[in-house]
Design a protein around this motif. Structure first.
Motif, PDB file in Angstrom:
ATOM      1  N   ASP A 159       0.890  -0.978   0.208  1.00 21.23           N
ATOM      2  CA  ASP A 159       0.192   0.182   0.368  1.00 21.23           C
ATOM      3  C   ASP A 159       1.209   1.203  -0.219  1.00 21.23           C
ATOM      4  O   ASP A 159       0.605   1.751  -0.840  1.00 21.23           O
ATOM      5  CB  ASP A 159      -0.710  -0.174   1.036  1.00 21.23           C
ATOM      6  CG  ASP A 159      -2.277  -0.166   0.724  1.00 21.23           C
ATOM      7  OD1 ASP A 159      -2.600  -0.976  -0.037  1.00 21.23           O
ATOM      8  OD2 ASP A 159      -3.324   0.397   1.511  1.00 21.23           O
ATOM      9  N   ARG A 160       2.351   1.169   0.461  1.00 17.09           N
ATOM     10  CA  ARG A 160       3.260   2.503   0.385  1.00 17.09           C
ATOM     11  C   ARG A 160       3.835   2.616  -0.681  1.00 17.09           C
ATOM     12  O   ARG A 160       4.202   3.418  -1.301  1.00 17.09           O
ATOM     13  CB  ARG A 160       4.514   2.379   1.479  1.00 17.09           C
ATOM     14  CG  ARG A 160       3.215   2.177   2.205  1.00 17.09           C
ATOM     15  CD  ARG A 160       4.220   3.128   4.436  1.00 17.09           C
ATOM     16  NE  ARG A 160       5.420   1.722   4.308  1.00 17.09           N
ATOM     17  CZ  ARG A 160       4.797   0.911   5.362  1.00 17.09           C
ATOM     18  NH1 ARG A 160       3.709   1.069   5.878  1.00 17.09           N
ATOM     19  NH2 ARG A 160       5.736  -0.314   5.692  1.00 17.09           N
ATOM     20  N   LEU A 161       3.830   1.560  -1.318  1.00 23.04           N
ATOM     21  CA  LEU A 161       4.660   1.231  -2.642  1.00 23.04           C
ATOM     22  C   LEU A 161       3.449   1.579  -3.728  1.00 23.04           C
ATOM     23  O   LEU A 161       3.966   2.854  -4.760  1.00 23.04           O
ATOM     24  CB  LEU A 161       4.714   0.225  -2.848  1.00 23.04           C
ATOM     25  CG  LEU A 161       6.285  -0.728  -1.985  1.00 23.04           C
ATOM     26  CD1 LEU A 161       6.288  -2.183  -2.731  1.00 23.04           C
ATOM     27  CD2 LEU A 161       7.701   0.222  -2.821  1.00 23.04           C
ATOM     28  N   VAL A 162       2.328   1.171  -3.811  1.00 27.21           N
ATOM     29  CA  VAL A 162       2.040   1.645  -5.083  1.00 27.21           C
ATOM     30  C   VAL A 162       0.645   2.068  -4.242  1.00 27.21           C
ATOM     31  O   VAL A 162      -0.831   1.539  -3.654  1.00 27.21           O
ATOM     32  CB  VAL A 162       1.311   0.661  -5.745  1.00 27.21           C
ATOM     33  CG1 VAL A 162       0.443   0.277  -6.738  1.00 27.21           C
ATOM     34  CG2 VAL A 162       2.455  -0.038  -6.094  1.00 27.21           C
ATOM     35  N   PRO A 163       0.657   3.242  -3.409  1.00 29.19           N
ATOM     36  CA  PRO A 163      -1.256   4.138  -2.703  1.00 29.19           C
ATOM     37  C   PRO A 163      -2.612   4.046  -3.736  1.00 29.19           C
ATOM     38  O   PRO A 163      -2.043   4.240  -5.021  1.00 29.19           O
ATOM     39  CB  PRO A 163      -0.858   4.794  -2.875  1.00 29.19           C
ATOM     40  CG  PRO A 163       0.372   5.589  -3.292  1.00 29.19           C
ATOM     41  CD  PRO A 163       1.461   4.533  -3.641  1.00 29.19           C
ATOM     42  N   GLY A 164      -3.277   4.237  -2.914  1.00 25.38           N
ATOM     43  CA  GLY A 164      -4.733   3.580  -4.139  1.00 25.38           C
ATOM     44  C   GLY A 164      -5.460   3.107  -4.334  1.00 25.38           C
ATOM     45  O   GLY A 164      -5.281   2.076  -3.834  1.00 25.38           O
ATOM     46  N   THR A 165      -6.197   3.538  -5.467  1.00 27.16           N
ATOM     47  CA  THR A 165      -7.272   2.491  -4.970  1.00 27.16           C
ATOM     48  C   THR A 165      -8.178   2.299  -6.166  1.00 27.16           C
ATOM     49  O   THR A 165      -9.331   1.321  -6.291  1.00 27.16           O
ATOM     50  CB  THR A 165      -8.550   2.129  -4.053  1.00 27.16           C
ATOM     51  OG1 THR A 165      -9.221   3.496  -4.648  1.00 27.16           O
ATOM     52  CG2 THR A 165      -7.968   2.057  -2.642  1.00 27.16           C
ATOM     53  N   THR A 166      -7.855   2.674  -7.532  1.00 26.85           N
ATOM     54  CA  THR A 166      -8.016   2.646  -8.857  1.00 26.85           C
ATOM     55  C   THR A 166      -8.074   0.795  -9.495  1.00 26.85           C
ATOM     56  O   THR A 166      -7.314   0.727  -8.715  1.00 26.85           O
ATOM     57  CB  THR A 166      -7.051   3.486  -9.829  1.00 26.85           C
ATOM     58  OG1 THR A 166      -5.951   2.981 -10.275  1.00 26.85           O
ATOM     59  CG2 THR A 166      -7.928   4.846  -9.099  1.00 26.85           C
ATOM     60  N   LYS A 167      -8.454   1.269 -10.616  1.00 28.11           N
ATOM     61  CA  LYS A 167      -8.337  -0.677 -11.084  1.00 28.11           C
ATOM     62  C   LYS A 167      -6.747  -0.822 -11.101  1.00 28.11           C
ATOM     63  O   LYS A 167      -6.699  -1.610 -11.434  1.00 28.11           O
ATOM     64  CB  LYS A 167      -9.522  -0.677 -12.461  1.00 28.11           C
ATOM     65  CG  LYS A 167     -11.008  -0.720 -12.274  1.00 28.11           C
ATOM     66  CD  LYS A 167     -11.559  -0.867 -13.238  1.00 28.11           C
ATOM     67  CE  LYS A 167     -13.120  -0.486 -12.540  1.00 28.11           C
ATOM     68  NZ  LYS A 167     -14.074  -0.415 -13.919  1.00 28.11           N
ATOM     69  N   THR A 168      -6.172   0.407 -12.683  1.00 28.09           N
ATOM     70  CA  THR A 168      -5.070   0.339 -12.455  1.00 28.09           C
ATOM     71  C   THR A 168      -3.854   0.172 -11.653  1.00 28.09           C
ATOM     72  O   THR A 168      -3.543  -0.853 -11.098  1.00 28.09           O
ATOM     73  CB  THR A 168      -4.408   1.854 -12.910  1.00 28.09           C
ATOM     74  OG1 THR A 168      -5.630   1.805 -14.389  1.00 28.09           O
ATOM     75  CG2 THR A 168      -3.229   1.780 -13.463  1.00 28.09           C
ATOM     76  N   VAL A 169      -3.989   0.980 -10.285  1.00 24.79           N
ATOM     77  CA  VAL A 169      -3.301   0.400  -8.740  1.00 24.79           C
ATOM     78  C   VAL A 169      -3.658  -1.246  -8.740  1.00 24.79           C
ATOM     79  O   VAL A 169      -3.001  -1.840  -8.121  1.00 24.79           O
ATOM     80  CB  VAL A 169      -3.465   0.968  -7.963  1.00 24.79           C
ATOM     81  CG1 VAL A 169      -3.163   0.927  -5.975  1.00 24.79           C
ATOM     82  CG2 VAL A 169      -3.282   3.121  -8.402  1.00 24.79           C
TER      83      VAL A 169
END
Length: 177
Positions: free
Chosen positions: A75-85
């Motif tokens: 979650d820190r490396l790739v923040p967010g909640t979109t489909k791409t994330v």
């Protein structure tokens, strides 16, 4: 049932780390019970309680802390909640995390079962490719949904519920002679 879920959610808010680890350990143990009773058809008189205890210990000491910690790092490396994330998280999870995690899991089971280092390496050469392939059949879709729809504090529990069958498979694969 709704009361139990609210109680569990309350515990997750107050003690997220402890509850995640306890959930993981318990569900790895249940996976071993399923493995012994449904897959291996041992029957209750022949159930190996020590094996179930070992699998629970691995769930408490390895699976829960490692996966729970990994989700926090992810979650820190790739923040967010979109489909791409969610796709990026799944790719990292399945490409960078799952392969060494599976080696660790199978090696710990081998060690607790008294295998020597060469025996563990033989077991990994024999069983790891099948286990990793099975992992790739199950987990990418589950993880995309998990990373997209599920809040961080519930991800380990959701994964472990889905993993009941996976835990049964891993227990069977890791413990078979």
């Amino acid at each position: 049932m709704a009361y139990m879920w609210r109680w569990y959610q309350g515990l997750m808010v107050r003690h997220p780390w402890k509850v995640q680890i306890t959930t993981a350990g318990s569900l790895v143990g249940v996976g071993d019970i399923i493995s012994q009773q449904v897959v291996e058809r041992k029957g209750l008189p022949n159930h190996d309680g020590a094996r179930t205890a070992k699998m629970m210990l691995i769930g408490f000491a390895f699976v829960g802390p490692v996966i729970g910690g990994w989700y926090r790092v992810l979650d820190r490396l790739v923040p967010g909640t979109t489909k791409t994330v969610a796709l990026k998280k799944m790719a990292l999870d399945q490409g960078a995390f799952a392969p060494p995690f599976l080696v660790g899991f199978m090696s710990i089971v081998g060690t607790l079962n008294g295998l020597t280092h060469p025996q563990i390496l033989d077991k990994l050469r024999r069983d790891y490719p099948d286990a990793l392939l099975a992992n790739y059949y199950i987990w990418p879709a589950v993880q995309i949904a998990n990373f997209y729809f599920i809040p961080l504090q519930h991800r380990l529990a959701v994964v472990q519920c889905v993993a009941l069958i996976w835990n049964a498979y891993l227990s069977w694969k890791s413990n078979k002679k």
